[in-house]
Motif scaffolding. Sequence first.
Motif, PDB file in Angstrom:
ATOM      1  N   ARG A 189      -5.623  23.262  23.578  1.00 57.16           N
ATOM      2  CA  ARG A 189      -6.229  23.486  23.925  1.00 57.16           C
ATOM      3  C   ARG A 189      -6.877  25.253  22.746  1.00 57.16           C
ATOM      4  O   ARG A 189      -7.987  25.376  22.446  1.00 57.16           O
ATOM      5  N   GLU A 190      -6.461  25.187  22.168  1.00 60.54           N
ATOM      6  CA  GLU A 190      -5.867  26.658  21.848  1.00 60.54           C
ATOM      7  C   GLU A 190      -6.434  26.536  20.344  1.00 60.54           C
ATOM      8  O   GLU A 190      -7.370  27.071  19.460  1.00 60.54           O
ATOM      9  N   VAL A 191      -5.953  24.784  19.308  1.00 59.63           N
ATOM     10  CA  VAL A 191      -6.855  24.661  18.487  1.00 59.63           C
ATOM     11  C   VAL A 191      -8.394  24.704  18.697  1.00 59.63           C
ATOM     12  O   VAL A 191      -8.568  25.154  17.961  1.00 59.63           O
ATOM     13  N   GLU A 192      -8.834  24.227  20.259  1.00 65.16           N
ATOM     14  CA  GLU A 192     -10.234  23.631  20.450  1.00 65.16           C
ATOM     15  C   GLU A 192     -10.924  25.280  20.431  1.00 65.16           C
ATOM     16  O   GLU A 192     -12.020  25.588  20.309  1.00 65.16           O
ATOM     17  N   ALA A 193      -9.386  26.395  21.050  1.00 62.42           N
ATOM     18  CA  ALA A 193     -10.616  27.622  21.224  1.00 62.42           C
ATOM     19  C   ALA A 193     -10.580  28.348  19.902  1.00 62.42           C
ATOM     20  O   ALA A 193     -11.551  29.290  19.492  1.00 62.42           O
ATOM     21  N   LEU A 194      -9.956  28.306  18.743  1.00 64.26           N
ATOM     22  CA  LEU A 194      -9.827  28.917  17.926  1.00 64.26           C
ATOM     23  C   LEU A 194     -10.022  28.326  16.186  1.00 64.26           C
ATOM     24  O   LEU A 194     -10.943  29.146  15.370  1.00 64.26           O
ATOM     25  N   CYS A 195      -9.858  27.326  16.145  1.00 65.80           N
ATOM     26  CA  CYS A 195     -10.159  26.685  14.848  1.00 65.80           C
ATOM     27  C   CYS A 195     -11.572  25.507  14.922  1.00 65.80           C
ATOM     28  O   CYS A 195     -11.943  25.346  15.007  1.00 65.80           O
ATOM     29  N   SER A 196     -11.624  25.627  13.188  1.00 62.38           N
ATOM     30  CA  SER A 196     -12.864  24.877  12.620  1.00 62.38           C
ATOM     31  C   SER A 196     -12.469  23.817  12.351  1.00 62.38           C
ATOM     32  O   SER A 196     -12.746  23.358  11.417  1.00 62.38           O
ATOM     33  N   ARG A 197     -11.468  22.768  11.754  1.00 62.43           N
ATOM     34  CA  ARG A 197     -10.768  22.681  10.290  1.00 62.43           C
ATOM     35  C   ARG A 197      -9.343  22.361  11.036  1.00 62.43           C
ATOM     36  O   ARG A 197      -8.612  22.858  12.095  1.00 62.43           O
ATOM     37  N   VAL A 198      -8.944  20.843  11.350  1.00 67.11           N
ATOM     38  CA  VAL A 198      -7.183  20.681  11.432  1.00 67.11           C
ATOM     39  C   VAL A 198      -7.368  19.961  10.631  1.00 67.11           C
ATOM     40  O   VAL A 198      -7.831  19.089   9.093  1.00 67.11           O
ATOM     41  N   ILE A 199      -5.749  20.086  10.045  1.00 69.78           N
ATOM     42  CA  ILE A 199      -4.875  19.275   8.984  1.00 69.78           C
ATOM     43  C   ILE A 199      -3.662  18.967  10.420  1.00 69.78           C
ATOM     44  O   ILE A 199      -3.033  19.564  10.332  1.00 69.78           O
ATOM     45  N   LEU A 200      -3.700  17.343   9.336  1.00 66.60           N
ATOM     46  CA  LEU A 200      -2.932  16.730  10.579  1.00 66.60           C
ATOM     47  C   LEU A 200      -1.832  15.922   9.540  1.00 66.60           C
ATOM     48  O   LEU A 200      -1.711  15.664   8.645  1.00 66.60           O
ATOM     49  N   ILE A 201      -0.420  16.465   9.756  1.00 68.98           N
ATOM     50  CA  ILE A 201       0.853  16.410   9.303  1.00 68.98           C
ATOM     51  C   ILE A 201       1.660  15.731   9.590  1.00 68.98           C
ATOM     52  O   ILE A 201       2.061  15.685  10.958  1.00 68.98           O
ATOM     53  N   HIS A 202       1.962  14.128   9.632  1.00 72.75           N
ATOM     54  CA  HIS A 202       2.736  13.422  10.790  1.00 72.75           C
ATOM     55  C   HIS A 202       4.119  12.476   8.851  1.00 72.75           C
ATOM     56  O   HIS A 202       3.603  12.472   7.602  1.00 72.75           O
ATOM     57  N   GLU A 203       5.118  12.604   9.415  1.00 68.35           N
ATOM     58  CA  GLU A 203       6.212  12.112   8.567  1.00 68.35           C
ATOM     59  C   GLU A 203       6.047  13.080   7.244  1.00 68.35           C
ATOM     60  O   GLU A 203       6.726  12.285   6.043  1.00 68.35           O
ATOM     61  N   GLY A 204       5.800  14.224   6.679  1.00 66.12           N
ATOM     62  CA  GLY A 204       5.826  14.801   5.265  1.00 66.12           C
ATOM     63  C   GLY A 204       4.388  14.502   4.988  1.00 66.12           C
ATOM     64  O   GLY A 204       4.164  15.040   3.899  1.00 66.12           O
ATOM     65  N   ASN A 205       3.090  13.195   5.304  1.00 63.98           N
ATOM     66  CA  ASN A 205       2.115  13.765   4.732  1.00 63.98           C
ATOM     67  C   ASN A 205       1.007  14.102   5.355  1.00 63.98           C
ATOM     68  O   ASN A 205       0.709  14.194   6.998  1.00 63.98           O
ATOM     69  N   ILE A 206       0.061  14.154   4.406  1.00 66.49           N
ATOM     70  CA  ILE A 206      -1.296  14.467   5.392  1.00 66.49           C
ATOM     71  C   ILE A 206      -2.190  13.172   5.484  1.00 66.49           C
ATOM     72  O   ILE A 206      -2.274  12.764   5.172  1.00 66.49           O
TER      73      ILE A 206
END
Length: 231
Positions: A189-206
């Motif tokens: 909900r915080e991401v939706e309220a504030l962010c224009s872009r998302v970077i998702l990292i998983h197991e050290g990889n983007i």
Amino acid sequence: MSLQIINLTKKFGEQTALNQVNIEIINNEIIGLLGPNGAGKSTLMKSVCGVIKVDEGEIIFNGKNISENEIEAKKNIGFLPENNPLYQNMYVKEYLNFVAEIHKIPKERIDEVIELVGITPEKSKKISQLSKGYKQRVGLAQAILHSPDLLILDEPTNGLDPNQIIEIRNVIREIGKEKTVILSTHIMREVEALCSRVILIHEGNIIQDSPIDEFKGKYDSLEEAFASYTH
């Protein structure tokens, strides 16, 4: 402000925390840095801040390699770690005076920031006497006191009550109008309220780096998208 992360790799023994990470940020925006626990988020943030040394790759901040220009880079980066390390025995204004002296910035700026983060009623108290919400605000105040080009926040609303969360979000939103903010959070909900872009990292990889609508894509919610990408 410009930040380029090029083939960044960091290992702790046999574990690869970051695996050839590449990110480019050139605009003032609020970016959500997402990932499961242990994904590499904190390692990435600490690498950008110069808190830990990288093994391979480069971090170029405002056109300069931060490994070769550590002090200059730190003058223009603000960082609020998840554990918010404050000097509990200092008074609020005394602590911010201390931070201002380190950065060699005018004392008038302290009162501006105290008002901005909403700690005016508490400024004469010892930090140990503050609620968790006010301690978070003091941590945020030290991170923005020197007007950094880049602000990095690790779980800034963790443990706050709903009213405190709204207030801290409003402060971050105001800062994001003029600065670049990298915000690590588990609260979608915080991401939706504030962010224009998302970077998702998983197991050290983007595994995703996209505008928030594109990240959400075909899914009904950010939670669903996050679960699908990291399953």
